[in-house]
Design a protein around this motif. Structure first.
Motif, mmCIF file in Angstrom:
data_model
loop_
_atom_site.group_PDB
_atom_site.id
_atom_site.type_symbol
_atom_site.label_atom_id
_atom_site.label_comp_id
_atom_site.label_asym_id
_atom_site.label_seq_id
_atom_site.Cartn_x
_atom_site.Cartn_y
_atom_site.Cartn_z
ATOM 1 N N GLY A 20 92.755 10.292 -66.955
ATOM 2 C CA GLY A 20 91.454 10.311 -66.304
ATOM 3 C C GLY A 20 90.322 10.429 -67.305
ATOM 4 O O GLY A 20 90.531 10.697 -68.491
ATOM 5 N N ALA A 21 89.099 10.264 -66.803
ATOM 6 C CA ALA A 21 87.900 10.381 -67.643
ATOM 7 C C ALA A 21 87.801 11.773 -68.256
ATOM 8 O O ALA A 21 87.205 11.961 -69.314
ATOM 9 C CB ALA A 21 86.657 10.066 -66.826
ATOM 10 N N ASP A 22 88.424 12.767 -67.597
ATOM 11 C CA ASP A 22 88.417 14.136 -68.098
ATOM 12 C C ASP A 22 89.489 14.388 -69.157
ATOM 13 O O ASP A 22 89.636 15.499 -69.657
ATOM 14 C CB ASP A 22 88.584 15.125 -66.944
ATOM 15 C CG ASP A 22 89.882 14.908 -66.156
ATOM 16 O OD1 ASP A 22 90.681 14.020 -66.524
ATOM 17 O OD2 ASP A 22 90.090 15.630 -65.165
ATOM 18 N N PRO A 62 91.301 12.531 -58.710
ATOM 19 C CA PRO A 62 90.034 12.185 -58.060
ATOM 20 C C PRO A 62 89.778 10.674 -58.162
ATOM 21 O O PRO A 62 90.309 10.008 -59.047
ATOM 22 C CB PRO A 62 88.999 12.973 -58.878
ATOM 23 C CG PRO A 62 89.641 13.243 -60.185
ATOM 24 C CD PRO A 62 91.120 13.278 -59.939
ATOM 25 N N ALA A 63 88.982 10.145 -57.250
ATOM 26 C CA ALA A 63 88.609 8.738 -57.316
ATOM 27 C C ALA A 63 87.906 8.473 -58.643
ATOM 28 O O ALA A 63 87.178 9.324 -59.150
ATOM 29 C CB ALA A 63 87.694 8.383 -56.142
ATOM 30 N N GLY A 64 88.155 7.325 -59.201
ATOM 31 C CA GLY A 64 87.503 6.977 -60.455
ATOM 32 C C GLY A 64 88.321 6.003 -61.279
ATOM 33 O O GLY A 64 89.320 5.454 -60.827
ATOM 34 N N THR A 65 87.884 5.797 -62.510
ATOM 35 C CA THR A 65 88.527 4.877 -63.437
ATOM 36 C C THR A 65 89.456 5.649 -64.364
ATOM 37 O O THR A 65 89.091 6.712 -64.878
ATOM 38 C CB THR A 65 87.470 4.124 -64.259
ATOM 39 O OG1 THR A 65 86.605 3.421 -63.346
ATOM 40 C CG2 THR A 65 88.103 3.130 -65.206
ATOM 41 N N TYR A 66 90.629 5.096 -64.567
ATOM 42 C CA TYR A 66 91.661 5.717 -65.398
ATOM 43 C C TYR A 66 92.129 4.731 -66.461
ATOM 44 O O TYR A 66 92.152 3.524 -66.232
ATOM 45 C CB TYR A 66 92.861 6.125 -64.540
ATOM 46 C CG TYR A 66 92.548 7.265 -63.609
ATOM 47 C CD1 TYR A 66 92.975 8.550 -63.889
ATOM 48 C CD2 TYR A 66 91.803 7.060 -62.454
ATOM 49 C CE1 TYR A 66 92.675 9.606 -63.043
ATOM 50 C CE2 TYR A 66 91.500 8.100 -61.602
ATOM 51 C CZ TYR A 66 91.936 9.370 -61.907
ATOM 52 O OH TYR A 66 91.635 10.410 -61.074
ATOM 53 N N GLU A 99 92.495 -0.529 -67.721
ATOM 54 C CA GLU A 99 91.890 0.516 -66.899
ATOM 55 C C GLU A 99 92.167 0.169 -65.442
ATOM 56 O O GLU A 99 92.210 -1.018 -65.085
ATOM 57 C CB GLU A 99 90.382 0.608 -67.145
ATOM 58 C CG GLU A 99 90.029 1.180 -68.487
ATOM 59 C CD GLU A 99 88.535 1.408 -68.649
ATOM 60 O OE1 GLU A 99 87.739 0.869 -67.852
ATOM 61 O OE2 GLU A 99 88.165 2.132 -69.588
ATOM 62 N N THR A 101 91.319 1.508 -61.193
ATOM 63 C CA THR A 101 90.460 2.312 -60.340
ATOM 64 C C THR A 101 91.330 2.969 -59.275
ATOM 65 O O THR A 101 92.137 2.304 -58.617
ATOM 66 C CB THR A 101 89.382 1.451 -59.669
ATOM 67 O OG1 THR A 101 88.603 0.841 -60.698
ATOM 68 C CG2 THR A 101 88.491 2.284 -58.774
ATOM 69 N N GLN A 103 91.237 5.051 -55.781
ATOM 70 C CA GLN A 103 90.368 5.347 -54.646
ATOM 71 C C GLN A 103 91.083 6.308 -53.715
ATOM 72 O O GLN A 103 92.309 6.311 -53.647
ATOM 73 C CB GLN A 103 90.025 4.055 -53.912
ATOM 74 C CG GLN A 103 89.271 3.070 -54.778
ATOM 75 C CD GLN A 103 88.977 1.769 -54.061
ATOM 76 O OE1 GLN A 103 89.454 1.533 -52.976
ATOM 77 N NE2 GLN A 103 88.187 0.930 -54.699
#
Length: 104
Positions: A20-22, A62-66, A99, A101, A103
């Motif tokens: 994830g972005a985190d 969570p929703a987002g880009t990975y 990458e 996404t 959802q």
């Protein structure tokens, strides 16, 4: 896909991580290439190996880009192999694949 640039005397495991972005890991799948049927110790120079994995996304993702990354490691001590791009520039110990996404 993997392509053998030379023969190896050792079999390495492949790791695939969904990050994830985190920076947290939200999915993972490890294994020997081609569902264990193509160990790296048997690869012939120039051979191309098709290697597919299904990766389950964590329920709490969570929703987002990975980012999907891959690489290889020695199972006995978890030492990762260094990676390089097509021009020979070091990438560290992972290869970025794509990458995706996620959802809800």
């Amino acid at each position: 896909y993997w392509q053998a640039l030379g023969e190896m005397s050792e079999s390495f495991k492949v790791f695939n991580h969904l990050v994830g972005a985190d920076g947290k890991l939200y999915g993972q799948r490890d294994g020997y290439p081609a569902n264990g049927t193509q160990p790296t110790s048997g690869w012939v120079t120039g051979e191309v190996i098709v290697d597919r994995y299904a990766i389950r996304v964590a329920r709490d993702a969570p929703a987002g880009t990975y980012r999907l990354i891959t690489g290889m490691y020695r199972e006995s001590d978890f030492t990762r192999l260094p990676t390089f791009n097509a021009q020979g520039t070091p990438l560290g110990d992972t290869v970025p694949l794509t990458e995706i996404t996620v959802q809800p």
